[in-house]
Design a protein around this motif. Structure first.
Motif, PDB file in Angstrom:
ATOM      1  N   VAL A  79     -35.999 -35.661  18.853  1.00 38.36           N
ATOM      2  CA  VAL A  79     -35.096 -36.442  18.019  1.00 38.36           C
ATOM      3  C   VAL A  79     -33.909 -36.838  18.885  1.00 38.36           C
ATOM      4  O   VAL A  79     -33.209 -35.975  19.424  1.00 38.36           O
ATOM      5  CB  VAL A  79     -34.618 -35.634  16.789  1.00 38.36           C
ATOM      6  N   LYS A  80     -33.704 -38.132  19.028  1.00 36.75           N
ATOM      7  CA  LYS A  80     -32.601 -38.638  19.846  1.00 36.75           C
ATOM      8  C   LYS A  80     -31.369 -38.802  18.958  1.00 36.75           C
ATOM      9  O   LYS A  80     -31.358 -39.613  18.034  1.00 36.75           O
ATOM     10  CB  LYS A  80     -32.970 -39.971  20.481  1.00 36.75           C
ATOM     11  N   LEU A  81     -30.355 -37.991  19.247  1.00 33.91           N
ATOM     12  CA  LEU A  81     -29.106 -38.055  18.493  1.00 33.91           C
ATOM     13  C   LEU A  81     -28.108 -38.941  19.225  1.00 33.91           C
ATOM     14  O   LEU A  81     -28.130 -39.036  20.448  1.00 33.91           O
ATOM     15  CB  LEU A  81     -28.515 -36.654  18.321  1.00 33.91           C
ATOM     16  N   LYS A  82     -27.229 -39.534  18.479  1.00 30.87           N
ATOM     17  CA  LYS A  82     -26.174 -40.357  19.069  1.00 30.87           C
ATOM     18  C   LYS A  82     -24.802 -39.893  18.593  1.00 30.87           C
ATOM     19  O   LYS A  82     -23.881 -40.683  18.445  1.00 30.87           O
ATOM     20  CB  LYS A  82     -26.394 -41.827  18.707  1.00 30.87           C
ATOM     21  N   THR A  83     -24.679 -38.596  18.331  1.00 30.06           N
ATOM     22  CA  THR A  83     -23.437 -38.077  17.758  1.00 30.06           C
ATOM     23  C   THR A  83     -22.335 -37.905  18.790  1.00 30.06           C
ATOM     24  O   THR A  83     -21.164 -38.066  18.469  1.00 30.06           O
ATOM     25  CB  THR A  83     -23.681 -36.718  17.082  1.00 30.06           C
ATOM     26  N   ALA A  89     -23.857 -32.887  15.848  1.00 35.00           N
ATOM     27  CA  ALA A  89     -25.238 -32.594  16.238  1.00 35.00           C
ATOM     28  C   ALA A  89     -25.731 -31.346  15.517  1.00 35.00           C
ATOM     29  O   ALA A  89     -26.863 -31.307  15.019  1.00 35.00           O
ATOM     30  CB  ALA A  89     -25.338 -32.417  17.751  1.00 35.00           C
ATOM     31  N   TYR A  90     -24.883 -30.330  15.451  1.00 28.49           N
ATOM     32  CA  TYR A  90     -25.256 -29.098  14.753  1.00 28.49           C
ATOM     33  C   TYR A  90     -25.509 -29.376  13.269  1.00 28.49           C
ATOM     34  O   TYR A  90     -26.450 -28.850  12.680  1.00 28.49           O
ATOM     35  CB  TYR A  90     -24.163 -28.048  14.935  1.00 28.49           C
ATOM     36  N   GLN A  91     -24.706 -30.237  12.673  1.00 26.65           N
ATOM     37  CA  GLN A  91     -24.899 -30.592  11.267  1.00 26.65           C
ATOM     38  C   GLN A  91     -26.252 -31.277  11.055  1.00 26.65           C
ATOM     39  O   GLN A  91     -26.949 -31.007  10.077  1.00 26.65           O
ATOM     40  CB  GLN A  91     -23.775 -31.501  10.769  1.00 26.65           C
ATOM     41  N   CYS A  92     -26.648 -32.146  11.988  1.00 18.41           N
ATOM     42  CA  CYS A  92     -27.975 -32.783  11.900  1.00 18.41           C
ATOM     43  C   CYS A  92     -29.083 -31.738  11.917  1.00 18.41           C
ATOM     44  O   CYS A  92     -30.041 -31.818  11.139  1.00 18.41           O
ATOM     45  CB  CYS A  92     -28.169 -33.746  13.069  1.00 18.41           C
ATOM     46  N   VAL A  93     -28.944 -30.753  12.800  1.00 21.97           N
ATOM     47  CA  VAL A  93     -29.950 -29.697  12.902  1.00 21.97           C
ATOM     48  C   VAL A  93     -29.991 -28.876  11.614  1.00 21.97           C
ATOM     49  O   VAL A  93     -31.077 -28.582  11.096  1.00 21.97           O
ATOM     50  CB  VAL A  93     -29.667 -28.801  14.129  1.00 21.97           C
ATOM     51  N   LEU A  94     -28.840 -28.504  11.100  1.00 26.75           N
ATOM     52  CA  LEU A  94     -28.803 -27.739   9.851  1.00 26.75           C
ATOM     53  C   LEU A  94     -29.428 -28.515   8.694  1.00 26.75           C
ATOM     54  O   LEU A  94     -30.181 -27.945   7.887  1.00 26.75           O
ATOM     55  CB  LEU A  94     -27.364 -27.357   9.500  1.00 26.75           C
ATOM     56  N   ASN A  95     -29.121 -29.801   8.605  1.00 29.33           N
ATOM     57  CA  ASN A  95     -29.694 -30.622   7.536  1.00 29.33           C
ATOM     58  C   ASN A  95     -31.216 -30.621   7.612  1.00 29.33           C
ATOM     59  O   ASN A  95     -31.904 -30.511   6.596  1.00 29.33           O
ATOM     60  CB  ASN A  95     -29.167 -32.057   7.605  1.00 29.33           C
TER      61      ASN A  95
END
Length: 142
Positions: A79-83, A89-95
């Motif tokens: 998953v390519k993040l652009k945060t 980024a941690y919030q994306c992982v938790l979600n």
């Protein structure tokens, strides 16, 4: 099912790390631990590894080479993040982790962890021994 949520960012902070350390070493040591976990009669389809990469465009050729090799050995969802933010980024992982089934085991991994070969196997046994455990993270901060 063991769901691995691995956060990776190619930006290094050499001023706070030993000279021999690299995030690539952490990634490779994790893969070796996962291989050993599979050798303990765990089927590879019992593990879902998602690798969240922030600043994907900043990966160097060594990192791209490691990712290529690992993608041949493991079924990795990238998953390519652009945060450009640890917190976001941690919030994306938790979600994403919140979408797992209740029976799944969750392993949160950061890119600066080094892994012993037996680490994942031992952590999984711990989760099996303590049914109330929902997730594990080898958190390394005081």
């Amino acid at each position: 099912m063991l769901r691995v949520h691995y956060r990776y960012c190619p930006v290094e902070r050499p001023e706070v790390r030993p000279k021999w350390f690299s995030k690539q070493l952490g990634l490779v040591s994790f893969a070796q631990s996962l291989k050993q976990y599979f050798s303990s009669s765990v089927r590879s389809n019992d593990v879902k590894w998602t690798l969240y990469i922030d600043r994907f465009e900043e990966l160097n050729s060594d990192e791209n080479g490691i990712l290529y090799k690992l993608s041949k050995q493991f079924d990795i969802k990238i998953v390519k993040l652009k945060t450009k933010s640890n917190t976001k980024a941690y919030q994306c992982v938790l979600n994403e982790a919140c979408l797992a089934d209740d029976k799944d085991k969750i392993l949160f991994v950061e890119d600066d962890y080094l892994w012993l070969p037996e680490a994942i196997m031992e952590m999984n046994w711990t989760m099996d021994a303590i049914p109330e455990v929902d997730y594990l993270t080898p958190y390394d901060h005081p």
